[in-house]
Design a protein around this motif. Sequence first.
Motif, PDB file in Angstrom:
ATOM      1  N   LYS A   1      37.244   0.042  65.149  1.00 36.08           N
ATOM      2  CA  LYS A   1      37.553   1.311  65.494  1.00 36.08           C
ATOM      3  C   LYS A   1      38.994   1.284  66.239  1.00 36.08           C
ATOM      4  O   LYS A   1      39.330   0.593  67.215  1.00 36.08           O
ATOM      5  CB  LYS A   1      36.642   2.025  66.546  1.00 36.08           C
ATOM      6  CG  LYS A   1      35.324   2.197  65.928  1.00 36.08           C
ATOM      7  CD  LYS A   1      34.313   2.964  66.976  1.00 36.08           C
ATOM      8  CE  LYS A   1      33.158   3.307  66.415  1.00 36.08           C
ATOM      9  NZ  LYS A   1      32.069   3.886  67.578  1.00 36.08           N
TER      10      LYS A   1
ATOM     11  N   ASP B   1      44.324  18.392  75.196  1.00 30.49           N
ATOM     12  CA  ASP B   1      43.952  17.719  74.289  1.00 30.49           C
ATOM     13  C   ASP B   1      43.875  18.406  72.982  1.00 30.49           C
ATOM     14  O   ASP B   1      44.006  17.964  71.849  1.00 30.49           O
ATOM     15  CB  ASP B   1      42.647  16.722  74.521  1.00 30.49           C
ATOM     16  CG  ASP B   1      42.835  16.008  75.671  1.00 30.49           C
ATOM     17  OD1 ASP B   1      44.136  15.429  76.029  1.00 30.49           O
ATOM     18  OD2 ASP B   1      41.753  15.654  76.458  1.00 30.49           O
ATOM     19  N   ASN B   2      43.639  19.640  73.132  1.00 28.45           N
ATOM     20  CA  ASN B   2      43.266  20.516  72.077  1.00 28.45           C
ATOM     21  C   ASN B   2      44.754  20.657  71.128  1.00 28.45           C
ATOM     22  O   ASN B   2      44.714  20.932  69.851  1.00 28.45           O
ATOM     23  CB  ASN B   2      42.853  21.715  72.024  1.00 28.45           C
ATOM     24  CG  ASN B   2      41.188  21.527  72.676  1.00 28.45           C
ATOM     25  OD1 ASN B   2      40.666  20.637  72.239  1.00 28.45           O
ATOM     26  ND2 ASN B   2      40.796  22.270  73.492  1.00 28.45           N
TER      27      ASN B   2
ATOM     28  N   GLU C   1      47.657  16.499  67.473  1.00 29.76           N
ATOM     29  CA  GLU C   1      47.236  16.322  66.269  1.00 29.76           C
ATOM     30  C   GLU C   1      47.768  14.770  65.854  1.00 29.76           C
ATOM     31  O   GLU C   1      48.758  14.301  66.291  1.00 29.76           O
ATOM     32  CB  GLU C   1      47.985  17.102  65.292  1.00 29.76           C
ATOM     33  CG  GLU C   1      47.885  18.616  65.541  1.00 29.76           C
ATOM     34  CD  GLU C   1      48.717  19.553  64.384  1.00 29.76           C
ATOM     35  OE1 GLU C   1      49.341  18.704  63.666  1.00 29.76           O
ATOM     36  OE2 GLU C   1      48.335  20.683  64.499  1.00 29.76           O
ATOM     37  N   TYR C   2      46.753  14.158  65.034  1.00 26.24           N
ATOM     38  CA  TYR C   2      46.920  12.720  64.795  1.00 26.24           C
ATOM     39  C   TYR C   2      46.798  12.631  63.282  1.00 26.24           C
ATOM     40  O   TYR C   2      46.221  13.189  62.257  1.00 26.24           O
ATOM     41  CB  TYR C   2      45.675  11.996  65.096  1.00 26.24           C
ATOM     42  CG  TYR C   2      45.342  12.323  66.757  1.00 26.24           C
ATOM     43  CD1 TYR C   2      45.828  10.959  67.540  1.00 26.24           C
ATOM     44  CD2 TYR C   2      44.573  13.136  67.354  1.00 26.24           C
ATOM     45  CE1 TYR C   2      45.655  11.290  68.796  1.00 26.24           C
ATOM     46  CE2 TYR C   2      44.203  13.238  68.622  1.00 26.24           C
ATOM     47  CZ  TYR C   2      44.900  12.462  69.292  1.00 26.24           C
ATOM     48  OH  TYR C   2      44.577  12.574  70.864  1.00 26.24           O
TER      49      TYR C   2
ATOM     50  N   TYR D   1      42.845  12.613  55.174  1.00 23.08           N
ATOM     51  CA  TYR D   1      41.696  12.989  56.053  1.00 23.08           C
ATOM     52  C   TYR D   1      41.542  12.085  57.297  1.00 23.08           C
ATOM     53  O   TYR D   1      40.623  12.528  58.063  1.00 23.08           O
ATOM     54  CB  TYR D   1      40.429  12.979  55.044  1.00 23.08           C
ATOM     55  CG  TYR D   1      40.409  13.727  54.108  1.00 23.08           C
ATOM     56  CD1 TYR D   1      40.580  14.966  53.661  1.00 23.08           C
ATOM     57  CD2 TYR D   1      40.493  12.903  52.578  1.00 23.08           C
ATOM     58  CE1 TYR D   1      40.752  15.619  52.382  1.00 23.08           C
ATOM     59  CE2 TYR D   1      40.468  13.563  51.468  1.00 23.08           C
ATOM     60  CZ  TYR D   1      40.710  14.840  51.398  1.00 23.08           C
ATOM     61  OH  TYR D   1      40.853  15.549  50.117  1.00 23.08           O
ATOM     62  N   GLU D   2      42.353  11.398  57.762  1.00 16.52           N
ATOM     63  CA  GLU D   2      42.293  10.738  58.913  1.00 16.52           C
ATOM     64  C   GLU D   2      43.134  11.589  59.887  1.00 16.52           C
ATOM     65  O   GLU D   2      44.440  11.059  60.286  1.00 16.52           O
ATOM     66  CB  GLU D   2      42.885   9.157  58.515  1.00 16.52           C
ATOM     67  CG  GLU D   2      41.838   8.299  57.658  1.00 16.52           C
ATOM     68  CD  GLU D   2      40.567   8.211  58.241  1.00 16.52           C
ATOM     69  OE1 GLU D   2      40.141   8.734  59.401  1.00 16.52           O
ATOM     70  OE2 GLU D   2      39.614   7.677  57.441  1.00 16.52           O
ATOM     71  N   THR D   3      42.536  12.334  60.712  1.00 15.12           N
ATOM     72  CA  THR D   3      43.183  12.989  61.439  1.00 15.12           C
ATOM     73  C   THR D   3      42.547  13.411  62.935  1.00 15.12           C
ATOM     74  O   THR D   3      42.649  14.198  63.594  1.00 15.12           O
ATOM     75  CB  THR D   3      43.423  14.559  61.058  1.00 15.12           C
ATOM     76  OG1 THR D   3      41.978  15.096  60.625  1.00 15.12           O
ATOM     77  CG2 THR D   3      44.245  14.686  59.743  1.00 15.12           C
ATOM     78  N   ASP D   4      41.716  12.171  63.384  1.00 17.63           N
ATOM     79  CA  ASP D   4      41.181  11.942  64.442  1.00 17.63           C
ATOM     80  C   ASP D   4      41.779  10.983  65.306  1.00 17.63           C
ATOM     81  O   ASP D   4      42.593  10.004  64.790  1.00 17.63           O
ATOM     82  CB  ASP D   4      39.651  11.709  64.392  1.00 17.63           C
ATOM     83  CG  ASP D   4      38.701  12.807  63.448  1.00 17.63           C
ATOM     84  OD1 ASP D   4      38.960  14.010  64.071  1.00 17.63           O
ATOM     85  OD2 ASP D   4      37.979  12.435  62.647  1.00 17.63           O
ATOM     86  N   PRO D   5      41.503  10.868  66.511  1.00 16.68           N
ATOM     87  CA  PRO D   5      42.144   9.853  67.363  1.00 16.68           C
ATOM     88  C   PRO D   5      41.819   8.507  67.102  1.00 16.68           C
ATOM     89  O   PRO D   5      42.273   7.588  67.318  1.00 16.68           O
ATOM     90  CB  PRO D   5      41.894  10.364  68.800  1.00 16.68           C
ATOM     91  CG  PRO D   5      40.756  11.248  68.848  1.00 16.68           C
ATOM     92  CD  PRO D   5      40.707  11.963  67.532  1.00 16.68           C
TER      93      PRO D   5
ATOM     94  N   CYS E   1      50.106   5.269  63.979  1.00 21.02           N
ATOM     95  CA  CYS E   1      49.640   6.463  63.781  1.00 21.02           C
ATOM     96  C   CYS E   1      50.636   7.579  64.549  1.00 21.02           C
ATOM     97  O   CYS E   1      51.699   7.340  65.472  1.00 21.02           O
ATOM     98  CB  CYS E   1      48.419   7.061  65.039  1.00 21.02           C
ATOM     99  SG  CYS E   1      47.690   8.574  65.116  1.00 21.02           S
TER     100      CYS E   1
END
Length: 630
Positions: free
Chosen positions: A174, A189-190, A193-194, A212-216, A234
């Motif tokens: 990870k 935090d909201n 964007e990543y 689709y990889e938009t998470d931390p 990133c």
Amino acid sequence: MKKITAVFISLLLILPALSVGSFASAADAELPRLIYEPVAATVRTGDRVVLSAAAQGKDLRFSWVLRTNEIGASKSYELSKLSGIEEFQNLDTTGKMKVSFKNEKLGDDQVKYSVIIDNMIYLKNNMAVFCTVSNAAGSKECDPALIRISDTAPAQADISLIAEFSVRHNKLVKLFCEVLVPKDAGYTDNDVEYYWFQTPDGDKATGTLLPYETDPVLMADGYATGTGTFYYYCQVFINYGAYSYYYETGVTEMTVYDPKNVIEFNHSEIVLHNGMTQNIIVTAKVDPEKDKGELSYQWYAGDSPDSINEKITGETSSLLTLTGGKNKITRYYTCVVNNHTSDEFDFDNLYDEKPYVKVTFTGEDPVVIKEQPKDVEAEAGETVNFSVKADNAKSYRWYMFDKDKGEVVPLGDDPDVYSGIDTDTLTVKALPELDGKIFFCNIANGSDIYDSSALAMLTVHVPEPAEYPKLESRREEIVAHVGDDVKLTVKASVSDGGTLHYKWYTVDVDPEKAGLSGTYESTEIADAPDSPEYKPDNSKEGVFYYICTVENIAEGKGEQEKAMKIFAVSFTPAGPGTGDGDTNDAETTGGDGGGSNSVLLNILTIVIGVLALALAGVGIYVLAKNRKKK
């Protein structure tokens, strides 16, 4: 003076902060490992800007360079120099912008180093940041970070992403882009964007967006196709007001590897006779060691190195004990080591290139050594013995080990030095050159396999040499007539009570003129006495050369170099009035031309005689004349 002092104090406070520890030698250091790199960011004019890098290693040094285009051309400012700091701060004409440094030790030789810029001025062309981490082993360069300056940007977030690491193949990985939002920043935090990217070679210019990889968090192992090195970074956007403000991490270098069990044995080859027992021990190391878990063992055997596939039931420890029997056979043994990790991952060395142990079972009764050879001390010239006694011995062979040269020398036939080289007893003449030499015996039990005896050293005590004889003279020149009785005499002495011995030789040329590099032949005079005197042959005309060597033999003393005296004897034709019985003694005639005295003496005698007769005649004539006058 106060201004100079202030500058000096600034040097003491600022410049040393760039170096963490002191440099060690390259042999003692490993190349630094980057942990975090400076992040590209958008910061607000007038705010504090923090640029950070973290690394692991010994005696780390951080070097920072800022590059701008604010004066019509690209300009670099080295923050490791006071002049570079002052130049950069002078971009602010008000004098409010200041540069400082912060050093944080994170443990495990990890250091975080930050450059802090207070009251950041607006730079219309922005600013590029370059950081290099180095030590005695070398250096690593961080990815450049672009700092954009905006009057509307929010407070700077603290963003970090691991820079480089290695991971076992098939292990869950990870990657976490950590964003710390400052308190009262005006966003949460909201609002972050990543967007994750992968690049094949570590260059962002070749990076592609991972859909689709938009998470931390990025599950990086899903994009690793096998072993090798993979690169990710990133982009982060902070939504603030009507705009999104840009951040970008450095490139993460992820190395994926297959761990290996590296095994070693305490023997590569073993010979076992009937009834003999030997242990084979395997040592296993895991490469890399961090993947070492619980190890288990299973031994295998085979008739060739390529067919070691017979599982040995019950042999499941790191030790295998073998015992020789009556059968003559050769077998090969290896061990498969299994590594079971805490995350339920198993790997072994079954498919790797495996070392093995070759075991020769001779089927014969072994040589059993009952008596080993022992060290011996002897006086030079004495004869000594080295002995070995063994059961089941059918042949012997003695060897010498020259420890100075590191060579094992088989003893050859040299009856003046060695005898019994193929028996259980070796006889050696204790020569001085054998002092410190080591002897041992290989003993065969009927096959080609030998057992070796213990090593035994010969110590030779060499006595101090006798005193070197002192000569009154080293050379004499003698001239005489043929037929003259000439005596050559050597005067030599010693003070150690030894006995002097003499040998006389004839020489074909003048040894002195031949010199050390010349050659001449000498022949010992067989009938010459062991005496300091010798009468040479006086029957021939010519120049003849003789040598007398003097040797001192003293009780309890060793040999020494012999002293030598040279005689050059010239025999000329016999002159008138010479006769037998005249003696020319080399001892009294001295050096050059001493033998010509006899000729001069004869001539002088004749002259005196003639003068005497003449004077006598004159006297008679005068006396007669005087008588006539009377």
